[in-house]
Design a protein around this motif. Structure first.
Motif, PDB file in Angstrom:
ATOM      1  N   GLU A 162      -1.425  -3.680   5.795  1.00 19.68           N
ATOM      2  CA  GLU A 162      -2.560  -3.274   4.965  1.00 19.68           C
ATOM      3  C   GLU A 162      -3.618  -2.544   5.784  1.00 19.68           C
ATOM      4  N   ASN A 163      -3.918  -3.049   6.971  1.00 16.42           N
ATOM      5  CA  ASN A 163      -4.956  -2.449   7.812  1.00 16.42           C
ATOM      6  C   ASN A 163      -4.602  -1.051   8.279  1.00 16.42           C
ATOM      7  N   ARG A 164      -3.337  -0.697   8.196  1.00 20.40           N
ATOM      8  CA  ARG A 164      -2.891   0.623   8.648  1.00 20.40           C
ATOM      9  C   ARG A 164      -2.662   1.592   7.497  1.00 20.40           C
ATOM     10  N   GLN A 165      -3.001   1.187   6.285  1.00 20.33           N
ATOM     11  CA  GLN A 165      -2.784   2.036   5.120  1.00 20.33           C
ATOM     12  C   GLN A 165      -4.036   2.846   4.791  1.00 20.33           C
ATOM     13  N   MET A 166      -3.835   4.039   4.266  1.00 24.29           N
ATOM     14  CA  MET A 166      -4.943   4.822   3.750  1.00 24.29           C
ATOM     15  C   MET A 166      -5.292   4.315   2.349  1.00 24.29           C
ATOM     16  N   SER A 167      -6.504   4.579   1.920  1.00 26.21           N
ATOM     17  CA  SER A 167      -7.007   3.972   0.678  1.00 26.21           C
ATOM     18  C   SER A 167      -6.234   4.418  -0.557  1.00 26.21           C
ATOM     19  N   HIS A 168      -5.649   5.620  -0.538  1.00 27.72           N
ATOM     20  CA  HIS A 168      -4.962   6.148  -1.717  1.00 27.72           C
ATOM     21  C   HIS A 168      -3.455   5.931  -1.661  1.00 27.72           C
ATOM     22  N   SER A 169      -3.038   4.837  -1.058  1.00 30.79           N
ATOM     23  CA  SER A 169      -1.650   4.393  -1.131  1.00 30.79           C
ATOM     24  C   SER A 169      -1.626   3.195  -2.072  1.00 30.79           C
ATOM     25  N   TYR A 170      -0.809   3.249  -3.123  1.00 26.40           N
ATOM     26  CA  TYR A 170      -0.955   2.277  -4.208  1.00 26.40           C
ATOM     27  C   TYR A 170       0.236   1.339  -4.393  1.00 26.40           C
ATOM     28  N   ALA A 171       1.384   1.655  -3.821  1.00 27.63           N
ATOM     29  CA  ALA A 171       2.578   0.856  -4.099  1.00 27.63           C
ATOM     30  C   ALA A 171       2.551  -0.470  -3.351  1.00 27.63           C
ATOM     31  N   CYS A 172       2.835  -1.554  -4.065  1.00 26.94           N
ATOM     32  CA  CYS A 172       3.017  -2.871  -3.464  1.00 26.94           C
ATOM     33  C   CYS A 172       1.816  -3.287  -2.624  1.00 26.94           C
ATOM     34  N   ARG A 173       0.618  -3.099  -3.173  1.00 28.24           N
ATOM     35  CA  ARG A 173      -0.591  -3.505  -2.450  1.00 28.24           C
ATOM     36  C   ARG A 173      -1.508  -4.278  -3.384  1.00 28.24           C
ATOM     37  N   LYS A 174      -2.097  -5.326  -2.862  1.00 25.22           N
ATOM     38  CA  LYS A 174      -2.994  -6.147  -3.652  1.00 25.22           C
ATOM     39  C   LYS A 174      -4.218  -5.339  -4.066  1.00 25.22           C
ATOM     40  N   GLY A 175      -4.535  -5.377  -5.370  1.00 25.55           N
ATOM     41  CA  GLY A 175      -5.666  -4.622  -5.883  1.00 25.55           C
ATOM     42  C   GLY A 175      -5.363  -3.162  -6.147  1.00 25.55           C
ATOM     43  N   LYS A 176      -4.105  -2.742  -5.944  1.00 26.20           N
ATOM     44  CA  LYS A 176      -3.719  -1.351  -6.181  1.00 26.20           C
ATOM     45  C   LYS A 176      -2.736  -1.311  -7.352  1.00 26.20           C
ATOM     46  N   GLY A 177      -1.592  -0.679  -7.155  1.00 30.24           N
ATOM     47  CA  GLY A 177      -0.570  -0.651  -8.198  1.00 30.24           C
ATOM     48  C   GLY A 177      -0.678   0.546  -9.127  1.00 30.24           C
ATOM     49  N   THR A 178       0.151   0.546 -10.159  1.00 26.95           N
ATOM     50  CA  THR A 178       0.288   1.694 -11.063  1.00 26.95           C
ATOM     51  C   THR A 178      -1.003   2.016 -11.784  1.00 26.95           C
ATOM     52  N   PHE A 179      -1.690   0.989 -12.327  1.00 23.32           N
ATOM     53  CA  PHE A 179      -2.885   1.256 -13.129  1.00 23.32           C
ATOM     54  C   PHE A 179      -4.037   1.774 -12.273  1.00 23.32           C
ATOM     55  N   ALA A 180      -4.168   1.250 -11.057  1.00 20.28           N
ATOM     56  CA  ALA A 180      -5.200   1.760 -10.154  1.00 20.28           C
ATOM     57  C   ALA A 180      -4.927   3.215  -9.790  1.00 20.28           C
ATOM     58  N   ALA A 181      -3.649   3.564  -9.621  1.00 21.67           N
ATOM     59  CA  ALA A 181      -3.284   4.950  -9.325  1.00 21.67           C
ATOM     60  C   ALA A 181      -3.606   5.861 -10.505  1.00 21.67           C
ATOM     61  N   LEU A 182      -3.340   5.379 -11.737  1.00 16.80           N
ATOM     62  CA  LEU A 182      -3.660   6.174 -12.923  1.00 16.80           C
ATOM     63  C   LEU A 182      -5.160   6.386 -13.075  1.00 16.80           C
ATOM     64  N   GLU A 183      -5.931   5.361 -12.803  1.00 10.43           N
ATOM     65  CA  GLU A 183      -7.394   5.486 -12.892  1.00 10.43           C
ATOM     66  C   GLU A 183      -7.922   6.499 -11.883  1.00 10.43           C
ATOM     67  N   GLN A 184      -7.370   6.477 -10.673  1.00 10.65           N
ATOM     68  CA  GLN A 184      -7.794   7.451  -9.674  1.00 10.65           C
ATOM     69  C   GLN A 184      -7.383   8.859 -10.078  1.00 10.65           C
ATOM     70  N   ALA A 185      -6.174   8.997 -10.642  1.00  8.20           N
ATOM     71  CA  ALA A 185      -5.715  10.307 -11.108  1.00  8.20           C
ATOM     72  C   ALA A 185      -6.624  10.837 -12.213  1.00  8.20           C
ATOM     73  N   ALA A 186      -7.073   9.942 -13.102  1.00  9.43           N
ATOM     74  CA  ALA A 186      -7.981  10.360 -14.171  1.00  9.43           C
ATOM     75  C   ALA A 186      -9.313  10.850 -13.606  1.00  9.43           C
ATOM     76  N   ARG A 187      -9.807  10.196 -12.544  1.00  8.07           N
ATOM     77  CA  ARG A 187     -11.059  10.648 -11.915  1.00  8.07           C
ATOM     78  C   ARG A 187     -10.877  12.015 -11.262  1.00  8.07           C
ATOM     79  N   TYR A 188      -9.734  12.222 -10.626  1.00 10.65           N
ATOM     80  CA  TYR A 188      -9.479  13.524 -10.021  1.00 10.65           C
ATOM     81  C   TYR A 188      -9.330  14.608 -11.076  1.00 10.65           C
TER      82      TYR A 188
END
Length: 350
Positions: free
Chosen positions: A98-124
């Protein structure tokens, strides 16, 4: 980051194994293998613990099946005991990935996942008109075992743990030396980490390093055989250096190309008048120990936008104070200063 050790003892801790069982059985508590494992829970967890501490645990007992939604994929389902082990490992090691991941990596991460990725895509989408969608063909099957293991070696120093991880990595082969099983919890962490995207630095992958070294050797040979001029050589080498200039490359560049001056020996240096005229060529470099000191004459050739066809007519300027042991330089018919140290502030226009 500092490498971690003493991981096997943490993974084999009874409380950690019990937590791993609880995570592994979520959503599957009614399946036969889970029910059978739970009926003798303490004995089964103790068996995992003892085999870890004795370095006798064996991985790779997979059940294979194929899914077709959203695309055809072969899933490797480990037996339930091994799934408990994977959760036990990640209970201890997930923070390191986790400490080596960039913030916009969403797969298999606590607090991330598909819906968090969709929300970020909507903001972009509100800010940008265009987007680019990319996918790596058969990504899990293309992951190189040696690369993954070398990444783990940079994170951990516990040899027993590294042996266990190497066994997990080597338990599946899509082709020779490549592939991690889709279905393992550890594989998802490996897949995230394998892309070499870091939040604060860019690294060169092995293929880029090999290509760089091969190209540099090619230019060295062309210069040595007088196929290209020293100017063409310099332009080609600087072009290569520009290719790696955005990556963390200091040690690699110092070894291959001679940038920097750290290590057991100083970098290769050229363009100095040493013992004879041949040593004035850029291709004839010296590789000396950092403690080496001498008072040989040296010069640097600088290019000007004004082209001159006659090298002998090129002007040369240099400080003349404390002139001792004046010596004629055959290259330019110019008197050079052989005082203490190297000649400084000398410019020859070509």
């Amino acid at each position: 980051m500092k490498r971690r050790g003493y991981l096997i003892e943490q993974i084999a801790d009874p409380d950690n194994l019990r937590l791993a069982f609880w995570k592994a059985q979520k959503g599957k508590s009614c399946k036969k293998d889970v029910v059978a494992f739970r009926e003798h829970l303490d004995a089964n967890l103790l068996q995992i613990r003892n085999s870890l501490l004795s370095d006798s645990y064996r991985c790779g007992y997979y059940h294979y099946f194929t899914i077709y939604d959203p695309k055809k994929r072969v899933i490797c389902a480990a037996n339930f005991s091994e799934r408990v082990l994977h959760h036990a490992i990640m209970n201890v090691c997930a923070c390191d990935f986790e400490n080596r991941q960039m913030s916009h990596s969403y797969a298999c991460r606590k607090g991330k996942g598909t819906f968090a990725a969709l929300e970020q895509a909507a903001r972009y989408q509100k800010k940008y008109q265009w987007y680019l969608k990319l996918d790596v063909r058969k990504y899990f099957d293309s992951i190189d075992h040696d690369v993954v293991f070398s990444q783990l070696q940079r994170m951990y120093k516990d040899e027993r743990f590294l042996n266990l991880m190497n066994q997990i990595i080597d338990s599946y082969h899509a082709s020779d030396g490549k592939g991690v099983p889709i279905g393992n919890l550890t594989s998802q962490y490996f897949a995230n980490h394998y892309l070499l995207l870091y939040p604060k630095e860019i690294l060169l992958n092995r293929r880029s390093r090999n290509r760089f070294a091969a190209k540099l050797k090619q230019y060295d040979n062309l210069l040595e055989n007088d196929t290209i001029s020293e100017r063409q050589y310099a332009q080609s080498v600087m072009s290569l250096y520009g290719f790696i200039s955005h990556a963390k490359h200091k040690g690699f560049a110092s070894k291959c190309i001679g940038f920097g001056a750290e290590g057991s020996n100083r970098v290769n240096r050229g363009g100095s008048w040493n013992n004879n005229a041949n040593n004035a060529r850029v291709s004839n470099r010296n590789n000396n120990n950092p403690n080496n000191r001498n008072n040989n004459i040296g010069f640097r050739i600088a290019c000007s936008s004004k082209q001159q066809t006659d090298f002998e007519q090129a002007p040369a300027t240099f400080p003349v104070k404390r002139v001792k042991n004046n010596q004629l330089c055959p290259l330019s018919n110019t008197w050079l200063n052989r005082g203490q140290g190297f000649l400084l502030n000398t410019s020859l226009i070509t």
